[in-house]
Design an enzyme around this catalytic site. Structure first.
Site, short mmCIF file in Angstrom:
data_model
loop_
_atom_site.label_atom_id
_atom_site.label_comp_id
_atom_site.label_asym_id
_atom_site.label_seq_id
_atom_site.Cartn_x
_atom_site.Cartn_y
_atom_site.Cartn_z
N THR A 95 -26.30 -8.51 -35.44
CA THR A 95 -27.53 -7.71 -35.28
C THR A 95 -27.48 -7.04 -33.90
OG1 THR A 95 -28.76 -9.60 -34.42
CG2 THR A 95 -28.91 -9.21 -36.78
N ASP A 219 -25.84 -3.42 -20.38
CA ASP A 219 -24.74 -3.88 -21.23
C ASP A 219 -23.61 -4.49 -20.39
OD1 ASP A 219 -23.27 -3.77 -23.98
OD2 ASP A 219 -21.88 -2.81 -22.58
N LYS A 223 -22.29 -8.49 -20.18
CA LYS A 223 -20.90 -8.95 -20.32
C LYS A 223 -20.45 -9.72 -19.08
CE LYS A 223 -19.89 -5.13 -23.42
NZ LYS A 223 -19.63 -3.69 -23.45
N1 HSE Z 1 -22.21 -0.03 -26.04
C1 HSE Z 1 -21.12 -0.90 -25.72
C2 HSE Z 1 -20.15 -0.15 -24.83
C3 HSE Z 1 -20.47 -1.34 -27.00
O1 HSE Z 1 -20.26 1.07 -24.75
O2 HSE Z 1 -19.28 -0.76 -24.22
C4 HSE Z 1 -19.46 -2.44 -26.85
O3 HSE Z 1 -20.04 -3.61 -26.33
#
Ligand code: HSE
Length: 339
Positions: A95, A219, A223
């Site tokens: 999701t 994002d 990570k």
């Molecule tokens: N939106 C993310 C990116 C997708 O551009 O790296 C991969 O996690």
């Protein structure tokens, strides 16, 4: 292996295509015979204990916008009913990432673990917000939990650090963890305007459902939080990371950097427990200075020095390939337990 797919967007559909095209070699090489017994998207679900026909499932999604159109007599089961009630060995959670509450991914993963299903997820939210407790819950329930695709798309950044550098002490690392912003910055270096590059990235399926997650550095920070937990053993969440995105960067910043043989990149770094994401000027000859949707990370290790891993960091097929990698690993880990 009976599998439940939760989420059937770009990554889920790419996974279905890979499973269709790899059916025979997955069986002959790895002994895996994946049977998708349920598939859910935001509008409904398709269920078959005999295994869903993936061509038909893709067709239902394409033509009607939901997997619920797979069958004329549609199932009225809720998400929780399916995850708890359908017999399966593995749940694949795909999701969209939510970095505020981690839902619905977090609840899906917890229900899957509690009903003794092994879990693969490509959803960054649950891990960026609750990494230690999820790993503990997986161990407590004695299930396998894999999340390769949460970092690096198809590039095995987590495995590289965790396994290939096993025995080394990683002192620090830095790199590009977001494909969308790297694509935008690279295109701007070629002369494209910010919005044109962003629209291009959206059309190609690289961007998150909410582009702010990419552009404002969330994002990359999610990570970085996952890497800090898994690789460095730090117990942190995305909220512990200092973050700045790329919306303040304009063409003149990029041109000025280029005149000095440099590039502007969104760099995530972990150095001496300091965790940070910010636009940074780096030399074009730096191994992490890669373009397009490529990700690159340099790990600085105590005994053997710097090592850089580079590869595609976004895209449906790329991320789906990491799920196949995790699937094979889980199959092998289960077989080892049995021996
Ligand atoms: N939106 C993310 C990116 C997708 O551009 O790296 C991969 O996690």
């Amino acid at each position: 292996m009976r599998i439940i797919l939760v989420g059937f967007g770009v990554v889920g559909q790419s996974l279905a295509k890979i499973l269709l095209s790899r059916a025979s070699d997955l069986y002959t090489l790895y002994g895996i015979n994946p049977k998708i017994v349920a598939c859910l998207d935001s509008k409904g679900c398709a269920i078959s204990q005999a295994g869903l026909d993936l061509d038909r499932l893709l067709e239902a999604k394409l033509s009607k916008g939901t997997v619920a159109a797979y069958d004329e007599c549609q199932s009225q089961l809720s998400l929780a009913d399916v995850i708890d009630g359908i017999e399966a060995e593995l749940l694949i959670e795909m999701t969209p990432t939510n970095l505020d509450s981690a839902e619905p991914g977090l609840a899906n993963i917890i229900s899957g673990m509690r009903s003794s299903k092994h879990i693969i997820t490509v959803n960054k939210g649950p891990l960026a917000l609750a990494f230690p407790s999820l790993v503990e819950l997986a161990n407590h329930n004695n299930i396998k939990f894999r999340f390769s695709g949460t970092v690096g798309g198809g590039t095995p950044i987590l495995e590289f650090a965790k396994r290939c550098l096993n025995g080394e002490r990683i002192i620090s690392f830095r790199g590009i963890l977001n494909g969308t912003t790297n694509y935008i910055l690279s295109k701007m270096e070629d002369g494209l305007k910010f919005n044109e590059a962003l629209n291009d990235a959206k059309a190609k399926g690289y961007a998150e459902a909410s582009p702010s997650l990419d552009l404002d550095g969330y994002d990359a920070a999610s990570k970085l939080a996952i890497m800090a937990n898994w690789i460095m053993g730090l117990k942190v969440t995305i909220r512990d990371i200092k973050r700045e995105g790329i919306t303040g960067i304009d063409l003149s910043d990029i041109k000025n950097a280029a005149m000095n043989k440099n590039s502007v990149k969104l760099i995530a770094s972990c150095d001496n427990k300091r965790l940070e994401v910010k636009p940074t000027i780096i030399k074009k000859v730096d191994p992490i200075c890669v373009n397009g949707t490529l990700n690159a990370v340099t790990f600085c290790s105590e005994y053997s020095g710097d090592k850089t891993i580079i590869g595609r960091g976004a895209g449906g097929m790329e991320t789906a390939s990491s799920i196949v990698r995790d699937l094979i690993e889980i199959r092998e880990a289960i077989a080892e337990d049995v021996l």
